[in-house]
Design a protein around this motif. Sequence first.
Motif, PDB file in Angstrom:
ATOM      1  N   LEU A 189      -7.576   3.342  -9.383  1.00  0.00           N
ATOM      2  CA  LEU A 189      -8.000   4.354 -10.120  1.00  0.00           C
ATOM      3  C   LEU A 189      -7.115   5.370 -10.663  1.00  0.00           C
ATOM      4  CD1 LEU A 189     -10.605   5.676  -7.362  1.00  0.00           C
ATOM      5  CD2 LEU A 189     -11.212   4.710  -9.467  1.00  0.00           C
ATOM      6  N   THR A 190      -7.244   6.190 -11.624  1.00  0.00           N
ATOM      7  CA  THR A 190      -6.618   7.192 -12.477  1.00  0.00           C
ATOM      8  C   THR A 190      -6.364   8.432 -11.569  1.00  0.00           C
ATOM      9  OG1 THR A 190      -7.304   6.069 -14.368  1.00  0.00           O
ATOM     10  CG2 THR A 190      -6.202   8.028 -14.722  1.00  0.00           C
ATOM     11  N   SER A 197      -4.526  12.353 -11.493  1.00  0.00           N
ATOM     12  CA  SER A 197      -4.677  13.615 -12.154  1.00  0.00           C
ATOM     13  C   SER A 197      -3.662  13.781 -13.138  1.00  0.00           C
ATOM     14  CB  SER A 197      -4.587  14.663 -11.221  1.00  0.00           C
ATOM     15  OG  SER A 197      -3.276  14.872 -10.657  1.00  0.00           O
ATOM     16  N   GLU A 198      -2.683  12.871 -13.246  1.00  0.00           N
ATOM     17  CA  GLU A 198      -1.503  12.892 -14.184  1.00  0.00           C
ATOM     18  C   GLU A 198      -1.903  11.613 -15.174  1.00  0.00           C
ATOM     19  OE1 GLU A 198       0.927  15.213 -14.558  1.00  0.00           O
ATOM     20  OE2 GLU A 198      -0.247  16.231 -12.884  1.00  0.00           O
ATOM     21  N   GLY A 199      -2.883  10.809 -14.965  1.00  0.00           N
ATOM     22  CA  GLY A 199      -3.207   9.776 -15.934  1.00  0.00           C
ATOM     23  C   GLY A 199      -2.421   8.518 -15.344  1.00  0.00           C
ATOM     24  N   ALA A 200      -1.940   8.453 -14.298  1.00  0.00           N
ATOM     25  CA  ALA A 200      -1.232   7.166 -13.890  1.00  0.00           C
ATOM     26  C   ALA A 200      -2.449   6.261 -13.086  1.00  0.00           C
ATOM     27  CB  ALA A 200      -0.206   7.541 -12.840  1.00  0.00           C
ATOM     28  N   SER A 201      -2.040   4.993 -13.134  1.00  0.00           N
ATOM     29  CA  SER A 201      -3.103   4.183 -12.217  1.00  0.00           C
ATOM     30  C   SER A 201      -2.554   4.293 -10.772  1.00  0.00           C
ATOM     31  CB  SER A 201      -3.160   2.674 -12.778  1.00  0.00           C
ATOM     32  OG  SER A 201      -3.769   2.772 -13.786  1.00  0.00           O
ATOM     33  N   VAL A 202      -3.367   4.319  -9.761  1.00  0.00           N
ATOM     34  CA  VAL A 202      -2.883   4.252  -8.478  1.00  0.00           C
ATOM     35  C   VAL A 202      -4.003   3.075  -7.522  1.00  0.00           C
ATOM     36  CG1 VAL A 202      -2.873   5.555  -6.219  1.00  0.00           C
ATOM     37  CG2 VAL A 202      -2.288   6.628  -8.432  1.00  0.00           C
ATOM     38  N   SER A 203      -3.379   2.256  -7.029  1.00  0.00           N
ATOM     39  CA  SER A 203      -4.207   1.180  -6.449  1.00  0.00           C
ATOM     40  C   SER A 203      -3.814   1.075  -4.909  1.00  0.00           C
ATOM     41  CB  SER A 203      -3.651  -0.207  -6.590  1.00  0.00           C
ATOM     42  OG  SER A 203      -3.809  -0.374  -7.952  1.00  0.00           O
ATOM     43  N   LEU A 204      -4.806   0.867  -4.144  1.00  0.00           N
ATOM     44  CA  LEU A 204      -4.701   0.781  -2.564  1.00  0.00           C
ATOM     45  C   LEU A 204      -3.712  -0.025  -2.160  1.00  0.00           C
ATOM     46  CD1 LEU A 204      -5.796   1.906   0.023  1.00  0.00           C
ATOM     47  CD2 LEU A 204      -7.427  -0.036   0.118  1.00  0.00           C
ATOM     48  N   ALA A 205      -3.417  -1.199  -3.078  1.00  0.00           N
ATOM     49  CA  ALA A 205      -2.274  -2.132  -2.787  1.00  0.00           C
ATOM     50  C   ALA A 205      -1.006  -1.333  -2.881  1.00  0.00           C
ATOM     51  CB  ALA A 205      -2.342  -3.304  -3.882  1.00  0.00           C
ATOM     52  N   LYS A 247     -13.332  13.937 -13.946  1.00  0.00           N
ATOM     53  CA  LYS A 247     -12.194  13.534 -14.748  1.00  0.00           C
ATOM     54  C   LYS A 247     -10.767  13.999 -14.268  1.00  0.00           C
ATOM     55  CE  LYS A 247     -15.443  14.034 -18.644  1.00  0.00           C
ATOM     56  NZ  LYS A 247     -15.811  14.845 -20.025  1.00  0.00           N
ATOM     57  N   PRO A 248      -9.797  12.976 -14.742  1.00  0.00           N
ATOM     58  CA  PRO A 248      -8.556  13.229 -14.371  1.00  0.00           C
ATOM     59  C   PRO A 248      -7.943  14.671 -14.745  1.00  0.00           C
ATOM     60  CG  PRO A 248      -8.513  10.970 -15.232  1.00  0.00           C
ATOM     61  CD  PRO A 248     -10.092  11.946 -15.468  1.00  0.00           C
ATOM     62  N   GLU A 249      -8.457  15.403 -15.963  1.00  0.00           N
ATOM     63  CA  GLU A 249      -8.111  16.431 -16.420  1.00  0.00           C
ATOM     64  C   GLU A 249      -8.695  17.677 -15.568  1.00  0.00           C
ATOM     65  OE1 GLU A 249     -10.361  14.568 -18.640  1.00  0.00           O
ATOM     66  OE2 GLU A 249      -8.518  13.448 -19.173  1.00  0.00           O
ATOM     67  N   LEU A 299      -4.900  12.949  -6.392  1.00  0.00           N
ATOM     68  CA  LEU A 299      -6.434  13.062  -6.582  1.00  0.00           C
ATOM     69  C   LEU A 299      -6.676  12.122  -7.643  1.00  0.00           C
ATOM     70  CD1 LEU A 299      -6.778  16.983  -6.796  1.00  0.00           C
ATOM     71  CD2 LEU A 299      -6.964  15.576  -4.810  1.00  0.00           C
ATOM     72  N   LEU A 300      -7.769  11.182  -7.140  1.00  0.00           N
ATOM     73  CA  LEU A 300      -8.207  10.002  -8.074  1.00  0.00           C
ATOM     74  C   LEU A 300      -9.305  10.270  -8.391  1.00  0.00           C
ATOM     75  CD1 LEU A 300      -6.669   7.233  -5.437  1.00  0.00           C
ATOM     76  CD2 LEU A 300      -5.475   8.408  -7.371  1.00  0.00           C
ATOM     77  N   SER A 301      -9.752   9.643  -9.869  1.00  0.00           N
ATOM     78  CA  SER A 301     -11.023   9.688 -10.439  1.00  0.00           C
ATOM     79  C   SER A 301     -11.746   8.622 -10.275  1.00  0.00           C
ATOM     80  CB  SER A 301     -10.704  10.180 -11.926  1.00  0.00           C
ATOM     81  OG  SER A 301     -11.577  10.248 -12.729  1.00  0.00           O
ATOM     82  N   ASP A 302     -12.881   8.661 -10.136  1.00  0.00           N
ATOM     83  CA  ASP A 302     -13.809   7.449  -9.925  1.00  0.00           C
ATOM     84  C   ASP A 302     -15.072   7.960 -10.513  1.00  0.00           C
ATOM     85  OD1 ASP A 302     -14.855   4.910  -9.116  1.00  0.00           O
ATOM     86  OD2 ASP A 302     -15.669   6.042  -7.350  1.00  0.00           O
ATOM     87  N   GLN A 303     -15.177   8.226 -11.980  1.00  0.00           N
ATOM     88  CA  GLN A 303     -16.207   8.645 -12.754  1.00  0.00           C
ATOM     89  C   GLN A 303     -17.491   7.496 -12.928  1.00  0.00           C
ATOM     90  OE1 GLN A 303     -15.092  10.589 -16.662  1.00  0.00           O
ATOM     91  NE2 GLN A 303     -13.187   9.837 -15.929  1.00  0.00           N
TER      92      GLN A 303
END
Length: 169
Positions: free
Chosen positions: A29-30, A32-40, A88-90, A105-109
Amino acid sequence: MTNSTSPEPTQSDASVRLSAGDAAPAFTLTDSEGASVSLADFAGSKVILYFYPAAMTPGCTTQACDFRDSLGSLQGAGYTVLGISKDKPETLKTFAERDALTFPLLSDQDLDVHQAYGAYGEKNSYGRILTGVLRSTFVIDESGSIELALYNVKATGHVASLRKKLKIA
């Protein structure tokens, strides 16, 4: 039209429910800074993953600030905290800045991750049946398995209850 008197569960409230021992669904997911974050990204670490309905609402703010205020002890016990919402990430960036939230904080729109964890579906809100985000928390162990799956948690007092379950002072 659904028969509201039927005792049969609807498809949405018969959704996935994870239990201890289940493999945690993978995601990217993306933040709050626009970076991708994975559970992995957290493989080999313990993760507290919590789903909340909406940034900057009173209950969600209370819960996020409780996690923020307990972050030292949670991290000291080896846990990483991740919050997920449909915002949204913003919006998440504004929330993080406004309330000094220092965990991702991750976005799952599109709600895919919410649904994979069973954190979206029918809920009872003040006597009305609604479809929406189910405030839920998952503790994931170092091997990627669900250690705790907590559905329909309360915003207030949840982190203290979680710390007690995890035996964190």
